[in-house]
Design an enzyme around this catalytic site. Structure first.
Site, PDB file in Angstrom:
ATOM      1  N   GLY A  18       0.809  -1.464   0.035  1.00  0.00           N
ATOM      2  CA  GLY A  18      -0.082   0.053   0.090  1.00  0.00           C
ATOM      3  C   GLY A  18       0.970   1.336   0.026  1.00  0.00           C
ATOM      4  O   GLY A  18       2.148   1.202  -0.043  1.00  0.00           O
ATOM      5  N   TYR A  19       0.305   2.276   0.155  1.00  0.00           N
ATOM      6  CA  TYR A  19       0.865   3.688   0.071  1.00  0.00           C
ATOM      7  C   TYR A  19       2.002   3.984   0.822  1.00  0.00           C
ATOM      8  O   TYR A  19       3.190   3.986   0.544  1.00  0.00           O
ATOM      9  CB  TYR A  19      -0.309   4.694   0.074  1.00  0.00           C
ATOM     10  CG  TYR A  19       0.417   6.182   0.055  1.00  0.00           C
ATOM     11  CD1 TYR A  19       1.313   6.628  -0.512  1.00  0.00           C
ATOM     12  CD2 TYR A  19      -0.274   6.994   1.042  1.00  0.00           C
ATOM     13  CE1 TYR A  19       1.750   8.126  -0.709  1.00  0.00           C
ATOM     14  CE2 TYR A  19       0.189   8.434   1.027  1.00  0.00           C
ATOM     15  CZ  TYR A  19       1.197   8.890   0.230  1.00  0.00           C
ATOM     16  OH  TYR A  19       1.607  10.139   0.222  1.00  0.00           O
ATOM     17  N   SER A  30      -4.204   6.921  13.748  1.00  0.00           N
ATOM     18  CA  SER A  30      -4.588   8.252  12.978  1.00  0.00           C
ATOM     19  C   SER A  30      -4.937   9.661  13.860  1.00  0.00           C
ATOM     20  O   SER A  30      -5.361   9.223  14.851  1.00  0.00           O
ATOM     21  CB  SER A  30      -5.537   8.020  12.044  1.00  0.00           C
ATOM     22  OG  SER A  30      -6.170   9.298  11.480  1.00  0.00           O
ATOM     23  N   TYR A  77     -14.624   4.202  10.482  1.00  0.00           N
ATOM     24  CA  TYR A  77     -13.155   4.133  10.390  1.00  0.00           C
ATOM     25  C   TYR A  77     -12.405   4.770  11.581  1.00  0.00           C
ATOM     26  O   TYR A  77     -11.741   3.953  12.095  1.00  0.00           O
ATOM     27  CB  TYR A  77     -12.592   4.849   9.260  1.00  0.00           C
ATOM     28  CG  TYR A  77     -11.124   5.075   9.156  1.00  0.00           C
ATOM     29  CD1 TYR A  77     -10.278   4.091   8.828  1.00  0.00           C
ATOM     30  CD2 TYR A  77     -10.573   6.180   9.325  1.00  0.00           C
ATOM     31  CE1 TYR A  77      -9.009   4.281   8.676  1.00  0.00           C
ATOM     32  CE2 TYR A  77      -9.169   6.657   9.381  1.00  0.00           C
ATOM     33  CZ  TYR A  77      -8.504   5.528   8.864  1.00  0.00           C
ATOM     34  OH  TYR A  77      -7.225   5.562   9.008  1.00  0.00           O
ATOM     35  N   LYS A 106      -9.762   2.583  14.615  1.00  0.00           N
ATOM     36  CA  LYS A 106      -8.446   3.217  15.185  1.00  0.00           C
ATOM     37  C   LYS A 106      -8.633   3.249  16.742  1.00  0.00           C
ATOM     38  O   LYS A 106      -7.879   2.884  17.333  1.00  0.00           O
ATOM     39  CB  LYS A 106      -7.976   4.318  14.385  1.00  0.00           C
ATOM     40  CG  LYS A 106      -7.950   4.243  13.090  1.00  0.00           C
ATOM     41  CD  LYS A 106      -6.696   3.255  12.651  1.00  0.00           C
ATOM     42  CE  LYS A 106      -6.662   3.053  11.192  1.00  0.00           C
ATOM     43  NZ  LYS A 106      -5.491   2.084  10.829  1.00  0.00           N
ATOM     44  N   TYR A 150      -0.935   9.133  12.522  1.00  0.00           N
ATOM     45  CA  TYR A 150      -0.474  10.107  11.382  1.00  0.00           C
ATOM     46  C   TYR A 150      -1.397  11.314  11.161  1.00  0.00           C
ATOM     47  O   TYR A 150      -2.579  11.067  11.488  1.00  0.00           O
ATOM     48  CB  TYR A 150      -0.433   9.083   9.990  1.00  0.00           C
ATOM     49  CG  TYR A 150       0.134   7.973  10.032  1.00  0.00           C
ATOM     50  CD1 TYR A 150       1.080   7.458  10.888  1.00  0.00           C
ATOM     51  CD2 TYR A 150      -0.538   6.831   9.011  1.00  0.00           C
ATOM     52  CE1 TYR A 150       1.674   6.245  10.967  1.00  0.00           C
ATOM     53  CE2 TYR A 150       0.143   5.627   9.136  1.00  0.00           C
ATOM     54  CZ  TYR A 150       1.188   5.382  10.009  1.00  0.00           C
ATOM     55  OH  TYR A 150       1.692   4.018   9.749  1.00  0.00           O
ATOM     56  N   PHE A 151      -0.798  12.253  10.893  1.00  0.00           N
ATOM     57  CA  PHE A 151      -1.762  13.466  10.397  1.00  0.00           C
ATOM     58  C   PHE A 151      -1.985  13.127   8.933  1.00  0.00           C
ATOM     59  O   PHE A 151      -2.588  12.221   8.542  1.00  0.00           O
ATOM     60  CB  PHE A 151      -0.925  14.673  10.850  1.00  0.00           C
ATOM     61  CG  PHE A 151      -1.416  15.062  12.248  1.00  0.00           C
ATOM     62  CD1 PHE A 151      -0.647  14.180  13.139  1.00  0.00           C
ATOM     63  CD2 PHE A 151      -2.130  15.992  12.643  1.00  0.00           C
ATOM     64  CE1 PHE A 151      -0.972  14.308  14.759  1.00  0.00           C
ATOM     65  CE2 PHE A 151      -2.462  15.990  14.169  1.00  0.00           C
ATOM     66  CZ  PHE A 151      -1.878  15.215  15.160  1.00  0.00           C
ATOM     67  N   ASN A 152      -1.559  14.117   8.086  1.00  0.00           N
ATOM     68  CA  ASN A 152      -2.176  13.890   6.593  1.00  0.00           C
ATOM     69  C   ASN A 152      -0.806  13.448   5.718  1.00  0.00           C
ATOM     70  O   ASN A 152      -0.307  14.485   5.242  1.00  0.00           O
ATOM     71  CB  ASN A 152      -2.844  15.128   6.132  1.00  0.00           C
ATOM     72  CG  ASN A 152      -4.368  15.474   6.758  1.00  0.00           C
ATOM     73  OD1 ASN A 152      -4.322  15.512   8.010  1.00  0.00           O
ATOM     74  ND2 ASN A 152      -5.301  15.554   5.873  1.00  0.00           N
ATOM     75  N   PRO A 176     -19.440  17.496   5.818  1.00  0.00           N
ATOM     76  CA  PRO A 176     -19.748  17.280   6.841  1.00  0.00           C
ATOM     77  C   PRO A 176     -18.774  16.521   7.569  1.00  0.00           C
ATOM     78  O   PRO A 176     -18.014  15.588   7.064  1.00  0.00           O
ATOM     79  CB  PRO A 176     -21.212  16.456   6.770  1.00  0.00           C
ATOM     80  CG  PRO A 176     -21.525  16.677   5.358  1.00  0.00           C
ATOM     81  CD  PRO A 176     -20.319  17.079   4.566  1.00  0.00           C
TER      82      PRO A 176
END
Ligand code: NAD
Ligand code: UD1
Length: 331
Positions: free
Chosen positions: A10-11, A124, A149, A153, A177-179, A292
């Protein structure tokens, strides 16, 4: 040392595998390819010049896990595998609990069975919920989940802490993690989500490529410097390096929790304008209603990771935008 990386194609996983190999770890990947492709294994090899072992399997499949732990003497696990699309999690909550929570339980059970007690877990910033402050530090209690989601976490973080209480030979590090954005400087690996992206940078990439007509900026009336939402974007290679530091720091004194961000907040318009400037591309955008559930502004307090892990993000927003495009334009 042999590290099992779940979700390693994955990423974030693939970038972390590259850093692990660079740091002379032996890597075994398990991924069911639900959100990535096998080709990533060859790409990792191309970047590093080294091979890693790959198992196409699901972490919920106990027999597959058994086989992996029998065939390899796994010393530690970095656990990325899971679903991560917030909107989809609202529509399919049971799938999210099953994959993320049940998957983690199966993995931990197998680790126990083979006496492998070291884990670094991908969490996250979403676990903070909606606190009253903008700068999130690790002393802030986990909040209420805003979507399924996020709930998975929170549950997994709590489960890991409970597990440690029951068996203090476990060595666990939780990374929030942030972004994450950006891509490997080679342009060989990066983030390439299927379909219409939910997240900002992949959306900008598709607009830049002409695959989507324009970016919708969600909200222009937030109480921020330009009215658009502010986030802490972190280069995925910096993030990957944080995992190596967390792995090196593991011990069984307690469960460690660290924010991984840059400590700086940038608005949606900052990101768009920087992307345009460094890549010399116009990004068409329009302002639409707020999405939202979005918060106005938050970023990480990174001092704990800095002090305890000796880790600090080094790459700035310009590099994030440049590397994202360098990857995306060749896709
Ligand atoms: P990704 O979807 O690119 O990678 C996850 C990988 O796990 C994929 O390759 C997928 O095929 C695999 N996978 C999923 N379920 C599996 C299963 N049951 N068995 C085996 N493999 C499975 O996501 P990513 O962005 O690299 O995120 C990695 C982790 O980091 C996830 O746990 C995610 O929740 C967490 N995280 C991501 C972000 C982000 O913005 N990207 C932010 C915070 C936390
Ligand atoms: C995402 C996750 C969140 C996770 C966080 C850090 C979603 C919805 N949320 O948060 O669970 O904790 O990463 O890992 O995926 N934006 C636009 N237009 C777009 C897309 C986004 O204006 O088309 C704006 C958003 O309103 C926000 C910013 O860009 O202000 C970043 O959004 P996004 O990339 O989706 O990430 P987050 O919502 O911050």
């Amino acid at each position: 040392m042999v590290i099992l990386v779940t979700g390693g194609t994955g990423y974030i996983g693939s970038h972390t595998v590259v850093e692990l190999i660079k740091n002379n770890y032996d890597v075994v990947i398990i991924d069911n390819l639900s959100n990535s492709s096998k080709d990533v294994v060859n790409k990792i090899e191309k970047i590093t010049g080294s091979k890693c072992k790959f198992y196409e399997a699901d972490i919920r499949d106990e027999n597959a896990l058994d086989k992996i732990f029998k065939e390899n003497k796994i010393d530690a696990v970095i656990h990325f595998a899971g679903y991560k699309a917030v909107g989809e999690s609202v529509k399919k909550p049971l799938d999210y609990y099953d994959n993320n929570v049940v998957g983690t339980i199966k993995l931990l059970e197998t680790m126990k069975k083979y006496n492998c007690k070291k884990m670094v877990f991908s969490s996250s910033a979403t676990v903070y919920g909606n606190p009253k402050v903008h700068k999130f530090d690790e002393t802030i209690e986990r909040g209420k989940a805003v979507n399924p989601y996020g709930a998975t976490k929170i549950v997994i973080e709590e489960m890991l802490e409970n597990l440690y209480v029951s068996d203090d030979t476990f060595e666990i590090s939780i990374l929030r993690y942030f972004n994450p954005v950006g891509a490997h400087e080679s342009g060989i690996i990066g983030e390439n989500p299927n379909g219409v992206p939910n997240n900002l940078m992949p959306y900008i990439q598709k607009v830049a490529k002409g695959e989507l007509p324009e970016l919708s900026i969600f909200g222009s009336d937030y109480n921020t410097k330009d009215g658009t939402g502010v986030r802490d974007y972190i280069h995925v290679v910096d993030l990957a390096k944080g995992h190596i530091k967390a792995l090196e720091k593991l011990d069984n004194k307690k469960v460690y929790t660290y924010n991984l961000g840059t400590g700086k907040g940038y608005s949606v318009l900052d990101l768009v304008k920087t992307f345009e400037k460094v890549n010399n591309i116009k990004i068409k955008y329009k302002f639409v209603d707020r999405r939202p559930g979005d918060l106005d502004c938050y970023y990480a307090d990174t001092s704990k990771a800095e002090k305890e892990l000796g880790w600090k993000a080094e790459k700035g927003i310009e590099e994030m935008c440049k590397d994202s495009w360098n990857f995306a334009k060749n896709m």
